[in-house]
Design a protein around this motif. Structure first.
Motif, PDB file in Angstrom:
ATOM      1  N   LEU B  82       0.835  -1.202   0.000  1.00  0.00           N
ATOM      2  CA  LEU B  82       0.000   0.000   0.000  1.00  0.00           C
ATOM      3  C   LEU B  82       0.873   1.257   0.000  1.00  0.00           C
ATOM      4  O   LEU B  82       0.597   2.222  -0.720  1.00  0.00           O
ATOM      5  N   ALA B  83       1.924   1.211   0.817  1.00  0.00           N
ATOM      6  CA  ALA B  83       2.805   2.371   0.892  1.00  0.00           C
ATOM      7  C   ALA B  83       3.488   2.616  -0.448  1.00  0.00           C
ATOM      8  O   ALA B  83       3.837   3.746  -0.780  1.00  0.00           O
ATOM      9  N   ALA B  84       3.673   1.555  -1.244  1.00  0.00           N
ATOM     10  CA  ALA B  84       4.269   1.697  -2.568  1.00  0.00           C
ATOM     11  C   ALA B  84       3.201   1.991  -3.619  1.00  0.00           C
ATOM     12  O   ALA B  84       3.455   1.864  -4.816  1.00  0.00           O
ATOM     13  N   GLU B  85       2.009   2.373  -3.150  1.00  0.00           N
ATOM     14  CA  GLU B  85       0.914   2.813  -4.023  1.00  0.00           C
ATOM     15  C   GLU B  85       0.324   1.697  -4.866  1.00  0.00           C
ATOM     16  O   GLU B  85      -0.024   1.890  -6.031  1.00  0.00           O
ATOM     17  N   ILE B  86       0.232   0.525  -4.285  1.00  0.00           N
ATOM     18  CA  ILE B  86      -0.481  -0.581  -4.918  1.00  0.00           C
ATOM     19  C   ILE B  86      -1.791  -0.759  -4.144  1.00  0.00           C
ATOM     20  O   ILE B  86      -1.782  -1.123  -2.968  1.00  0.00           O
ATOM     21  N   GLU B  87      -2.903  -0.464  -4.803  1.00  0.00           N
ATOM     22  CA  GLU B  87      -4.203  -0.457  -4.136  1.00  0.00           C
ATOM     23  C   GLU B  87      -5.005  -1.652  -4.636  1.00  0.00           C
ATOM     24  O   GLU B  87      -4.976  -1.966  -5.825  1.00  0.00           O
ATOM     25  N   THR B  88      -5.739  -2.315  -3.734  1.00  0.00           N
ATOM     26  CA  THR B  88      -6.379  -3.569  -4.117  1.00  0.00           C
ATOM     27  C   THR B  88      -7.825  -3.649  -3.667  1.00  0.00           C
ATOM     28  O   THR B  88      -8.150  -3.279  -2.535  1.00  0.00           O
ATOM     29  N   LEU B  89      -8.678  -4.118  -4.554  1.00  0.00           N
ATOM     30  CA  LEU B  89     -10.026  -4.529  -4.165  1.00  0.00           C
ATOM     31  C   LEU B  89     -10.014  -6.056  -4.127  1.00  0.00           C
ATOM     32  O   LEU B  89      -9.805  -6.697  -5.158  1.00  0.00           O
ATOM     33  N   TYR B  90     -10.212  -6.631  -2.952  1.00  0.00           N
ATOM     34  CA  TYR B  90     -10.191  -8.087  -2.847  1.00  0.00           C
ATOM     35  C   TYR B  90     -11.543  -8.670  -3.230  1.00  0.00           C
ATOM     36  O   TYR B  90     -12.578  -8.023  -3.088  1.00  0.00           O
ATOM     37  N   GLN B  91     -11.500  -9.911  -3.668  1.00  0.00           N
ATOM     38  CA  GLN B  91     -12.725 -10.545  -4.163  1.00  0.00           C
ATOM     39  C   GLN B  91     -13.802 -10.589  -3.088  1.00  0.00           C
ATOM     40  O   GLN B  91     -14.955 -10.320  -3.340  1.00  0.00           O
ATOM     41  N   ASP B  92     -13.386 -10.950  -1.865  1.00  0.00           N
ATOM     42  CA  ASP B  92     -14.391 -10.955  -0.805  1.00  0.00           C
ATOM     43  C   ASP B  92     -13.756 -10.405   0.451  1.00  0.00           C
ATOM     44  O   ASP B  92     -12.553 -10.347   0.586  1.00  0.00           O
ATOM     45  N   ALA B  93     -14.615  -9.969   1.366  1.00  0.00           N
ATOM     46  CA  ALA B  93     -14.137  -9.579   2.691  1.00  0.00           C
ATOM     47  C   ALA B  93     -13.113  -8.466   2.664  1.00  0.00           C
ATOM     48  O   ALA B  93     -12.126  -8.524   3.350  1.00  0.00           O
ATOM     49  N   GLY B  94     -13.364  -7.442   1.891  1.00  0.00           N
ATOM     50  CA  GLY B  94     -12.458  -6.309   1.911  1.00  0.00           C
ATOM     51  C   GLY B  94     -12.893  -5.219   2.875  1.00  0.00           C
ATOM     52  O   GLY B  94     -12.153  -4.298   3.143  1.00  0.00           O
ATOM     53  N   LEU B  95     -14.114  -5.308   3.415  1.00  0.00           N
ATOM     54  CA  LEU B  95     -14.633  -4.261   4.293  1.00  0.00           C
ATOM     55  C   LEU B  95     -14.906  -4.818   5.687  1.00  0.00           C
ATOM     56  O   LEU B  95     -15.097  -6.019   5.863  1.00  0.00           O
ATOM     57  N   ALA B  96     -14.941  -3.919   6.658  1.00  0.00           N
ATOM     58  CA  ALA B  96     -15.287  -4.300   8.031  1.00  0.00           C
ATOM     59  C   ALA B  96     -16.771  -3.990   8.247  1.00  0.00           C
ATOM     60  O   ALA B  96     -17.150  -2.825   8.299  1.00  0.00           O
ATOM     61  N   PRO B  97     -17.630  -5.021   8.345  1.00  0.00           N
ATOM     62  CA  PRO B  97     -19.075  -4.795   8.343  1.00  0.00           C
ATOM     63  C   PRO B  97     -19.599  -3.940   9.494  1.00  0.00           C
ATOM     64  O   PRO B  97     -20.592  -3.247   9.332  1.00  0.00           O
ATOM     65  N   HIS B  98     -18.906  -3.975  10.666  1.00  0.00           N
ATOM     66  CA  HIS B  98     -19.434  -3.214  11.801  1.00  0.00           C
ATOM     67  C   HIS B  98     -19.057  -1.747  11.754  1.00  0.00           C
ATOM     68  O   HIS B  98     -19.557  -0.958  12.542  1.00  0.00           O
ATOM     69  N   LEU B  99     -18.156  -1.390  10.871  1.00  0.00           N
ATOM     70  CA  LEU B  99     -17.723   0.006  10.820  1.00  0.00           C
ATOM     71  C   LEU B  99     -18.560   0.768   9.800  1.00  0.00           C
ATOM     72  O   LEU B  99     -19.126   0.187   8.877  1.00  0.00           O
ATOM     73  N   SER B 100     -18.611   2.083   9.976  1.00  0.00           N
ATOM     74  CA  SER B 100     -19.388   2.917   9.066  1.00  0.00           C
ATOM     75  C   SER B 100     -18.711   2.972   7.700  1.00  0.00           C
ATOM     76  O   SER B 100     -17.558   2.562   7.539  1.00  0.00           O
ATOM     77  N   ILE B 101     -19.475   3.471   6.730  1.00  0.00           N
ATOM     78  CA  ILE B 101     -18.916   3.631   5.390  1.00  0.00           C
ATOM     79  C   ILE B 101     -17.681   4.517   5.444  1.00  0.00           C
ATOM     80  O   ILE B 101     -16.626   4.186   4.897  1.00  0.00           O
ATOM     81  N   GLY B 102     -17.818   5.653   6.150  1.00  0.00           N
ATOM     82  CA  GLY B 102     -16.696   6.579   6.250  1.00  0.00           C
ATOM     83  C   GLY B 102     -15.484   5.910   6.886  1.00  0.00           C
ATOM     84  O   GLY B 102     -14.359   6.060   6.410  1.00  0.00           O
ATOM     85  N   ALA B 103     -15.725   5.146   7.939  1.00  0.00           N
ATOM     86  CA  ALA B 103     -14.617   4.483   8.627  1.00  0.00           C
ATOM     87  C   ALA B 103     -13.947   3.471   7.704  1.00  0.00           C
ATOM     88  O   ALA B 103     -12.729   3.306   7.724  1.00  0.00           O
ATOM     89  N   ASN B 104     -14.737   2.788   6.878  1.00  0.00           N
ATOM     90  CA  ASN B 104     -14.164   1.816   5.953  1.00  0.00           C
ATOM     91  C   ASN B 104     -13.345   2.481   4.858  1.00  0.00           C
ATOM     92  O   ASN B 104     -12.261   2.011   4.520  1.00  0.00           O
ATOM     93  N   VAL B 105     -13.883   3.558   4.299  1.00  0.00           N
ATOM     94  CA  VAL B 105     -13.154   4.233   3.221  1.00  0.00           C
ATOM     95  C   VAL B 105     -11.803   4.726   3.733  1.00  0.00           C
ATOM     96  O   VAL B 105     -10.804   4.681   3.029  1.00  0.00           O
ATOM     97  N   PHE B 106     -11.767   5.158   4.990  1.00  0.00           N
ATOM     98  CA  PHE B 106     -10.532   5.714   5.542  1.00  0.00           C
ATOM     99  C   PHE B 106      -9.761   4.713   6.410  1.00  0.00           C
ATOM    100  O   PHE B 106      -8.809   5.108   7.085  1.00  0.00           O
ATOM    101  N   LEU B 107     -10.168   3.456   6.404  1.00  0.00           N
ATOM    102  CA  LEU B 107      -9.488   2.483   7.274  1.00  0.00           C
ATOM    103  C   LEU B 107      -7.997   2.407   6.936  1.00  0.00           C
ATOM    104  O   LEU B 107      -7.613   2.212   5.782  1.00  0.00           O
ATOM    105  N   GLY B 108      -7.173   2.568   7.957  1.00  0.00           N
ATOM    106  CA  GLY B 108      -5.731   2.548   7.757  1.00  0.00           C
ATOM    107  C   GLY B 108      -5.173   3.891   7.310  1.00  0.00           C
ATOM    108  O   GLY B 108      -3.965   4.059   7.191  1.00  0.00           O
ATOM    109  N   ARG B 109      -6.073   4.849   7.025  1.00  0.00           N
ATOM    110  CA  ARG B 109      -5.636   6.173   6.559  1.00  0.00           C
ATOM    111  C   ARG B 109      -6.434   7.245   7.280  1.00  0.00           C
ATOM    112  O   ARG B 109      -6.774   8.277   6.704  1.00  0.00           O
ATOM    113  N   GLU B 110      -6.756   7.019   8.536  1.00  0.00           N
ATOM    114  CA  GLU B 110      -7.601   7.933   9.288  1.00  0.00           C
ATOM    115  C   GLU B 110      -7.040   9.353   9.288  1.00  0.00           C
ATOM    116  O   GLU B 110      -5.825   9.546   9.395  1.00  0.00           O
TER     117      GLU B 110
END
Ligand SMILES: Nc1ncnc2c1ncn2[C@@H]1O[C@H](COP(=O)(O)OP(=O)(O)OP(=O)(O)O)[C@@H](O)[C@H]1O
Ligand SMILES: [Mg+2]
Lengths: 340, 255
Positions: B82-110
């Protein structure tokens, strides 16, 4: 939606609809229900035994609360992260015993009370921290599931506490007992520390990045890792925190008893987990509330003290706690699903 | 099709990866250029997701090497990729279901609050919520209320958030593992448009899909995997729907 009884009226449509929807909102609010439950319990025990509301008894409840809430706070982080820590009761016992050895030698050489408290706290917290780090190592590197890792630690630390103390309370002497009244102004030393820790941990869990990562890991560990979170390091810190707080609880128990007893924390992990679950946390991870844990802990300490006061046979409190857990779990099942 | 830079942006050379006795990737060579969309296709279990996870730092390859902009790289964790600017959408389970949309979009980059509070780790949640909606809108995803938890969204909305998150943060390499899964026909076409825009921004995009018309529509080059091996790597112009399907199943060579 099938509304055969017509009970589910759309909010604000009919006179009284707004009131009804407000009532429904409050009933759906677990925190509010916990407050009601707490008030009901206090009223019930006061009716059965009026001494329940006396200063002495409230002070007892507060003392119990101070050590149990520390375990509950640590457990809240652990459960939010999708784990469980069964070792906190044993960590309380072991750190209390080791701390008692340290404090006994300091008291023996006639050191000042402040120094004794300080060193005792430091020793207890360090022992708890070591236990938490060992849990983390078992989980992260030996790849044990948290249940098994901390169950092993529960047995190990409890056994060690008995071995090094020969099964006897350590440090009982008149000067140690004087520590039980240590105060800063009108507040007892433990209650001040607990207020500070509850406030700091509430903020940290719900408003900081640290708390966010804790929930993210409990919600979906892969997503957390894929988002660049160092999951191992974070999990390590969560168990370390839980252990350190249990160590501090060991110090508080020492201050209550005037000694370090090898069985001081026996079964406390169950009460702590119960408090967290009653407070609305999910044992599957990703959901927990610090305010819920505080209320859950108050409810449990109220029930256990209330049963003692109203002369119910001692071991019924465990049954009562079990019933509380079942009730809390049932409430969770009734709430609208927020899980995937 | 847009211009394809000549320098290779990101490359896997002779990469193999097994899960126990399952050989998921065997001596795979894979190249990605800036401003290029590469389609990665193959039957279920062909090794597409495994290749993505090797490229994104989830799994280190058993052998072979990864080269980003001419430099050999070893990812110890997804964090480094990620730090080398490789961004990934994984086939499944890429989001944290209990967190808000905003929290997910910014996860790891708060985004942290300014000043002392920020240094203590306090987050600027409202700013993140607003920015998340903005970022999602940028890639054509409209969702009401970013404070909803992801668990409260429909499958397609979740997928949209996951795509929005990956596209919004992508700077160099964008790996999309079945991004059109769970999406309706119109939304799927919108995602293809988002992919084109990302390419036009100069990103190297890997697009995985079982919907072959989409692959033929949006990709500059197509790589076909079968049982962990690359069986074809050619410009899209060399395929039509029939020959692509034949290459994937292996029936084309057999006949
Ligand atoms: N975590 C894992 N553990 C063990 N085997 C795995 C794992 N992940 C994938 N595999 C195996 O590796 C092979 C390749 O799987 P992969 O997920 O890369 O396929 P894919 O091309 O993405 O398939 P699909 O189109 O179904 O997504 C399969 O045989 C699969 O069973
Ligand atoms: Mg796949």
């Amino acid at each position: 939606m099938v509304t055969s009884t017509g009970a589910v009226a759309p909010a604000g449509r009919r006179p009284g609809g707004a009131v009804r929807s407000m009532v429904r909102g409050l009933v759906g609010n677990q925190q509010f229900m916990l407050l009601i439950a707490l008030a009901a319990l206090v009223a019930y025990f006061t009716a059965r035994a009026p001494v329940f509301l006396s200063n002495g008894e409230l002070a007892n409840i507060l003392t119990d609360f101070c050590s149990l809430i520390l375990l509950g706070i640590g457990e809240t982080y652990v459960i939010a992260s999708g784990g469980i820590d069964l070792s906190v009761g044993s960590a309380t016992s072991l750190s209390g015993v080791v701390g008692a050895f340290a404090m006994r030698s300091l008291l023996g050489s006639h050191q000042g009370e402040a120094l004794v408290l300080f060193v005792g706290t430091l020793v207890c917290v360090s022992i708890g921290l070591a236990i938490g780090l060992t849990n983390a190592a078992l989980i992260n590197w030996a790849r044990l599931v948290p249940f098994v890792a901390t169950l092993a630690m529960l047995g190990g630390a409890a056994g060690l506490a008995i071995v090094i103390s020969n099964g006897e309370p350590i440090g009982l002497d008149p000067r140690a007992i004087s520590l039980t009244t240590a105060k800063l102004g009108p507040f007892s030393y433990p209650s001040l520390v607990v207020i500070a820790i509850v406030a700091a941990c509430w903020l940290s869990l719900h408003l900081t990045r640290y708390g966010r990562y804790t929930f993210a890991i409990g919600s979906n560990e892969f997503a957390a890792r894929a988002a660049g979170i160092d999951v191992r390091r974070h999990v390590t810190s969560v168990y370390a925190l839980s252990g350190a707080l249990a160590g501090l609880a060991g110090m508080f128990v020492y201050m209550r008893l005037g000694s370090g007893a090898p069985t001081a924390g026996l079964n406390d992990e169950l009460q702590a987990i119960a408090a967290v679950v009653i407070g609305g946390a999910s044992l599957y991870g990703g959901v927990a509330r610090m305010s819920g844990t505080v209320l859950g802990t108050l409810i449990i300490t109220t029930v256990t003290s209330g049963l003692i006061i109203s002369n119910v046979q001692a071991n019924w409190d465990q049954v009562a706690v079990a019933l509380l857990i079942a009730a809390a779990a049932a409430m969770q099942a009734l709430r609208p699903a927020r899980r995937a | 099709m847009s211009a394809v830079g000549d320098a290779v942006l990101y490359e896997a050379v002779g990469v193999s990866k097994s899960y126990g006795s399952v050989e998921a990737l065997l001596d795979v060579d894979f190249k990605l250029h800036s401003g290029e969309v590469v389609g990665l296709v193959g039957d279920n279990g062909a090794g597409k997701s495994t290749l993505v996870k090797v490229l994104s730092g989830v799994h280190p390859p058993d052998s072979g090497k990864l080269v980003l902009e001419g430099v050999e790289r070893h990812w110890a964790s997804p964090h480094e990729a990620l730090a080398a600017e490789i961004e990934t959408l994984y086939q499944d389970a890429g989001l944290a279901p209990h967190l808000s949309i905003g929290a997910n979009v910014f996860l790891g980059r708060e985004i942290l609050r300014p000043g002392i509070l920020g240094r203590l780790g306090f987050m600027a949640q409202r700013q993140m919520d607003r920015a998340a909606l903005h970022e999602l809108a940028q890639v054509g995803i409209e969702i009401q209320g970013s404070r909803k938890t992801v668990a409260e969204l429909s499958g397609g909305q979740r997928q949209a958030v996951a795509i929005g998150r990956a596209v919004a943060w992508a700077r160099k390499v964008l790996l999309l593992d079945e991004p059109t899964n769970h999406l309706g026909a119109r939304q799927a076409l919108e995602v293809l448009e988002v992919i084109r825009k990302a390419r036009d921004r100069g990103l190297g995009v890997v697009f995985i899909s079982h919907t072959l018309p989409h692959v033929l529509q949006v990709c500059d080059r197509i790589v076909v995997l079968r049982l962990g091996r690359v069986v074809r790597d050619a410009p899209t112009s060399e395929f039509d729907a029939e020959s692509l399907l034949g290459t994937i199943t292996g029936l084309l060579e057999a006949s």
